[in-house]
Each structure stands twice: as structure tokens, then as C-alpha cells.
Design a protein around this motif. Structure first.
Motif, PDB file in Angstrom:
ATOM      1  N   GLN A 196      -3.213  -4.421   2.736  1.00 56.81           N
ATOM      2  CA  GLN A 196      -3.612  -3.181   3.398  1.00 56.81           C
ATOM      3  C   GLN A 196      -4.815  -2.588   2.654  1.00 56.81           C
ATOM      4  O   GLN A 196      -4.727  -2.342   1.447  1.00 56.81           O
ATOM      5  N   GLU A 197      -5.900  -2.425   3.386  1.00 55.22           N
ATOM      6  CA  GLU A 197      -7.127  -1.921   2.754  1.00 55.22           C
ATOM      7  C   GLU A 197      -6.886  -0.565   2.095  1.00 55.22           C
ATOM      8  O   GLU A 197      -6.318   0.346   2.716  1.00 55.22           O
ATOM      9  N   GLN A 198      -7.309  -0.435   0.868  1.00 52.54           N
ATOM     10  CA  GLN A 198      -7.178   0.827   0.133  1.00 52.54           C
ATOM     11  C   GLN A 198      -8.490   1.603   0.230  1.00 52.54           C
ATOM     12  O   GLN A 198      -9.574   1.001   0.187  1.00 52.54           O
ATOM     13  N   HIS A 219       5.435   4.757   5.556  1.00 54.96           N
ATOM     14  CA  HIS A 219       4.499   3.680   5.905  1.00 54.96           C
ATOM     15  C   HIS A 219       3.524   3.408   4.765  1.00 54.96           C
ATOM     16  O   HIS A 219       3.114   2.278   4.511  1.00 54.96           O
ATOM     17  N   LYS A 220       3.203   4.493   4.023  1.00 52.40           N
ATOM     18  CA  LYS A 220       2.302   4.353   2.882  1.00 52.40           C
ATOM     19  C   LYS A 220       3.011   3.578   1.750  1.00 52.40           C
ATOM     20  O   LYS A 220       2.395   2.755   1.068  1.00 52.40           O
ATOM     21  N   LEU A 221       4.303   3.880   1.585  1.00 48.08           N
ATOM     22  CA  LEU A 221       5.080   3.177   0.557  1.00 48.08           C
ATOM     23  C   LEU A 221       5.131   1.678   0.845  1.00 48.08           C
ATOM     24  O   LEU A 221       4.988   0.856  -0.064  1.00 48.08           O
ATOM     25  N   ASN A 222       5.342   1.337   2.125  1.00 48.18           N
ATOM     26  CA  ASN A 222       5.371  -0.081   2.517  1.00 48.18           C
ATOM     27  C   ASN A 222       4.036  -0.753   2.223  1.00 48.18           C
ATOM     28  O   ASN A 222       3.982  -1.899   1.769  1.00 48.18           O
ATOM     29  N   GLU A 223       2.972   0.006   2.520  1.00 48.77           N
ATOM     30  CA  GLU A 223       1.622  -0.504   2.278  1.00 48.77           C
ATOM     31  C   GLU A 223       1.421  -0.813   0.788  1.00 48.77           C
ATOM     32  O   GLU A 223       0.954  -1.892   0.428  1.00 48.77           O
ATOM     33  N   ILE A 224       1.845   0.140  -0.043  1.00 52.74           N
ATOM     34  CA  ILE A 224       1.691  -0.030  -1.500  1.00 52.74           C
ATOM     35  C   ILE A 224       2.527  -1.221  -1.983  1.00 52.74           C
ATOM     36  O   ILE A 224       2.067  -2.046  -2.774  1.00 52.74           O
ATOM     37  N   GLU A 225       3.749  -1.299  -1.437  1.00 52.21           N
ATOM     38  CA  GLU A 225       4.646  -2.384  -1.853  1.00 52.21           C
ATOM     39  C   GLU A 225       4.045  -3.753  -1.496  1.00 52.21           C
ATOM     40  O   GLU A 225       4.078  -4.684  -2.309  1.00 52.21           O
ATOM     41  N   GLN A 277       1.171  -4.492  -3.820  1.00 58.09           N
ATOM     42  CA  GLN A 277       1.647  -4.804  -5.177  1.00 58.09           C
ATOM     43  C   GLN A 277       2.183  -6.229  -5.239  1.00 58.09           C
ATOM     44  O   GLN A 277       1.956  -6.943  -6.218  1.00 58.09           O
ATOM     45  N   ARG A 278       2.880  -6.626  -4.175  1.00 50.93           N
ATOM     46  CA  ARG A 278       3.437  -7.993  -4.132  1.00 50.93           C
ATOM     47  C   ARG A 278       2.286  -9.020  -4.148  1.00 50.93           C
ATOM     48  O   ARG A 278       2.341 -10.013  -4.872  1.00 50.93           O
ATOM     49  N   ILE A 279       1.250  -8.731  -3.382  1.00 50.43           N
ATOM     50  CA  ILE A 279       0.100  -9.660  -3.326  1.00 50.43           C
ATOM     51  C   ILE A 279      -0.613  -9.715  -4.681  1.00 50.43           C
ATOM     52  O   ILE A 279      -0.963 -10.793  -5.168  1.00 50.43           O
ATOM     53  N   ILE A 280      -0.780  -8.565  -5.299  1.00 47.80           N
ATOM     54  CA  ILE A 280      -1.461  -8.539  -6.606  1.00 47.80           C
ATOM     55  C   ILE A 280      -0.650  -9.311  -7.652  1.00 47.80           C
ATOM     56  O   ILE A 280      -1.205 -10.064  -8.453  1.00 47.80           O
ATOM     57  N   ARG A 281       0.688  -9.128  -7.599  1.00 46.73           N
ATOM     58  CA  ARG A 281       1.555  -9.852  -8.550  1.00 46.73           C
ATOM     59  C   ARG A 281       1.414 -11.364  -8.359  1.00 46.73           C
ATOM     60  O   ARG A 281       1.365 -12.123  -9.324  1.00 46.73           O
TER      61      ARG A 281
END
Lengths: 225, 193
Positions: free
Chosen positions: A54-56, B121-127, B130-134
Motif C-alpha cells: 500500500q503506497e505510503q 483499514h489503515k491498520l491493515n495497510e500498515i500490517e 510491514q509483512r512485505i518489508i520483513r
């Protein structure tokens, strides 16, 4: 997964430059090979999962042209300064090169001339100077060695003297003890001799006394007859 | 006017000292560059630093851009080089060791702000991010860059090979190896969870 073609085929299949014919060939294999098919499915799922990013929104920052111009000027200044920082090193290198190559600069009525390696008479003079310097240094070294040896000798003598003094002191003490022992033994011997002599004298007196008594008795017997 | 033509017009105006054209050009690409930074570095501070370095590099070299390649490809080549430089300076290595540490699931805060105050929805986005970055943090930088350039920037293997100074086949192998590794990690995590 046991198909030996999986890695090569999927690597090509995921690439963007695949020809239509090659794509058809690979897809045909994928229909027949369960291993390759399954592997491709999971790889595509992984790709799709990554695409779920998701684009930040970009945080507030200064993107104005002035800032970039200023940054570039600072960087250019830093580059100029870093170039000047090489100056002392370059000067040192140049001086070293002049020394090593024996560069000489001659200024006469014909103008300046720079020569590398020096002229022969200058070289001879330089050789003589180097030779004299070597002789002087050798003499200084010899003197230094002698001085060090002297110092080492004097140190050794002092040490030896100290050891000998210590030894002499110990020997004198030992002689005194020995002398006292002999003296004591001598006195004891004298005492024993005196006792022995007195005993001998006493014994002699007794013998004489016995002889006197015998003589007295014999004379008495003669008188009686 | 096409986007490419627009880019070229903005570049020409920026080179003539137009602050408006420069800012418009930056705004066009800053989100892509910032998000690239987030995925490569794993934290907003380094991502912002990388983005600033990239645009400074673009500004310094703008006069050298000839227009024989897409501006975006040229810009991402600069971004690639800056990311490699940054990694070489050990800044990304620190992030990587933090990201791959054993207690990574605890206190792993890539994005600033209090998560409790964010809508669902923002929390899901962050999650998700974060999973992709990990996942990406498990890859060495050269593979991470190939994945970034291929999947997120849609560059061709030809362009990637040119950037990484490798052959096209090596770029393909690098991408396949990286993807397979990510798949294996994701499967392991799925089994463990």
C-alpha cells in the motif's frame, strides 16, 4: 517437485522477453508437469503478495529549487576544499621527487635550466661529501661503541668488586670462626696435657716415695742384723 | 502531450531555473522513490534520506540527461546507485540486522504514530506493508533491488542488468532465486503461524 526443468523453465517464464512460441512450449509443459505447475502457482502468489504493498504518503519535506541549488553549491565547495586538502601531500611528493631525482636548477645569463641527475663535477662533489659524511658517521659510531663497551666494562668491574667484597667479608668471618674453634681446641688440649702431666708427676712422687720407704726398710733390716 | 513529453518539458524548464517545473517534476516521482526507500531500508527516516539523496543526484546530473532513455529509468538508475551506496555505508546493514533479529515480531515499528489511533483499514495497510518489508529484509541487497525494480518499478531485465552491471541472464536468475527464497520464507511463516 522433481522435474529437472523447473528452474530453467520458470526463470524464463517469469521473464518479460519470452517469445510467443517459447511461452506456448512452457505452458504446454506446465499442463503436463504437476511439479512445475505447483511451483509456478506459489511463485505467482508470492509476486501477487508483494504487489499488495500500500503506497505510503511522502512526509512533508523541502523540495524547493533553492534548497537543491544551495546543496549543490555546498557540495561544490566541499569538493574544492577536498581538492585543496591534497596540496600538502602533493608538495611533499614533489619535494621527495626533487630529492630522489637530484634535480638541479641553474640560473645564468642564458636563462633557467633544470637538470635531472646533476652534473658530473657536482656529482663528484656530492660523492666526496657523502664519503666524508660516511667516514664521520663511522667514526662516531665507533666512538659510541667504545663508550658503550667502556660503560659495560666498568659496570662489570663494579659488579665483580662487589661480589669479591662480599666473598672476602664472608671468608674473614669464616676464618675468625675457625680461629676461635682452633683456639678453644688448643686450650682444651693444654688443659688435658696439664692434667696428664700432674697425674704423671704424682705417680712419679708415689714411686719415689715407695723407693724411699723400701730403702728405709732395707737400712732398718741391716741395722737390726 | 504524453507523460514522457511532459517530463522532457519539465526537465528543460527546470534546467532554465524554473522552480515550479522542478517541484512539479519532483512531485511526479517522489512517492515512488519514497516507497522504494521504505521497502529497501525498512524505516521512514532512511527512506526520506534516500529520497533526498536521489533528488539531489537528479538535480546535479539533470543537464546530462539526454532523453535517449525514459526519465523514470534514468531516475531509478540513480536511486539504485544511491541505495547501493547507502547500503555500503552500513546504514542498511544495521536496519537489516534489526529487521532479521529473533524478536522481530515484537515492537516492530516501521511506521511512525500510535497504531491504536489509526482506523482499521489503515491498520491493515500498515500490517501488509510491514509483512512485505520483513520478507524483503531477508534478502541480500542485490536481490532486494532486483525484486524492487522488477515487481514495483516494472523495469525490464535488460534495464536491471544495465543498472547492476550484470548480464541479462544473471538478472533473471537473481530475480528467480529471490522470488523462490521469498516463497520459501512465506511458506515457513505460514506453517509456523
Amino acid at each position: 517437485m522433481s522435474c529437472p526443468k523447473t528452474e530453467h523453465l520458470l526463470q524464463e517464464y517469469l521473464a518479460d522477453d519470452l517469445t510467443a512460441v517459447a511461452r506456448d512450449e512452457i505452458e504446454k509443459h506446465l499442463l503436463d508437469c504437476a511439479g512445475c505447475h505447483s511451483e509456478l502457482e506459489t511463485l505467482l502468489m508470492t509476486q501477487a503478495s508483494l504487489r499488495g504493498w500500500q503506497e505510503q504518503r511522502v512526509p512533508h519535506w523541502n523540495r524547493s529549487l533553492n534548497l537543491f541549488q544551495h546543496e549543490q553549491r555546498s557540495a561544490a565547495n566541499a569538493r574544492v576544499w577536498s581538492a585543496w586538502q591534497w596540496l600538502p601531500t602533493a608538495a611533499s611528493c614533489a619535494m621527495l621527487a626533487i630529492l630522489l631525482l637530484n634535480v638541479s636548477v641553474l640560473n645564468d645569463e642564458q636563462g633557467f635550466s633544470i637538470s635531472i641527475g646533476g652534473r658530473s663535477e657536482a656529482k663528484a662533489g656530492l660523492d666526496a661529501a657523502i664519503s666524508a659524511l660516511q667516514t664521520q658517521q663511522r667514526a662516531e659510531l665507533q666512538e659510541l661503541v667504545t663508550r658503550v663497551e667502556d660503560r659495560l666494562d666498568s659496570n662489570s668491574v663494579s659488579l665483580l668488586r662487589a661480589v669479591m667484597e662480599q666473598t672476602q667479608q664472608t671468608t674473614a668471618e669464616n676464618f675468625e670462626q675457625l680461629y676461635a674453634y682452633f683456639e678453644q681446641q688448643r686450650l682444651l688440649d693444654l688443659q688435658d696435657m696439664r692434667v696428664g702431666y700432674e697425674e704423671l708427676v704424682n705417680s712419679d712422687y708415689e714411686t719415689i716415695r715407695s723407693l724411699q720407704q723400701l730403702a728405709t726398710f732395707v737400712s732398718y733390716e741391716g741395722n737390726v742384723r | 502531450m504524453s507523460l514522457i513529453e511532459e517530463d522532457e518539458a519539465l526537465i528543460a524548464a527546470a534546467l532554465n531555473g524554473s522552480a515550479y517545473a522542478w517541484e512539479k517534476l519532483v512531485k511526479r516521482f517522489e512517492s515512488r522513490v519514497y516507497n522504494l526507500g521504505l521497502r529497501l531500508t525498512g524505516n521512514p527516516t532512511d527512506a526520506l534520506d534516500l529520497m533526498q539523496e536521489v533528488f539531489l543526484g537528479v538535480y546535479r546530473n539533470l543537464h546530462r540527461f539526454r532523453g535517449d532513455a525514459k526519465f523514470s529509468s534514468w531516475l531509478f538508475r540513480i536511486a539504485h546507485n544511491k541505495a547501493v551506496d547507502m547500503n555500503r555505508r552500513k546504514r542498511l546493514m544495521t536496519v537489516q540486522s534489526r529487521l532479521t533479529s529473533e524478536d522481530e515480531d515484537e515492537g516492530f515499528d516501521i511506521f511512525p504514530g500510535d497504531a491504536r489511533e489509526e482506523p482499521e483499514h489503515k491498520l491493515n495497510e500498515i500490517e501488509t506493508n510491514q509483512r512485505i518489508i520483513r520478507l524483503l529484509a531477508k534478502l541480500p541487497m542485490e536481490q532486494r533491488l532486483v525484486v524492487e525494480l522488477k515487481i514495483f518499478q516494472s523495469l525490464t531485465f535488460d534495464e536491471i542488468a544495465l543498472m547492476q552491471e550484470i548480464s541479462e541472464n544473471t538478472a533473471k536468475t537473481r530475480f528467480y532465486t529471490a522470488l523462490k527464497k521469498l516463497k520459501d520464507i512465506a511458506e515457513d511463516q505460514h506453517v509456523l503461524s
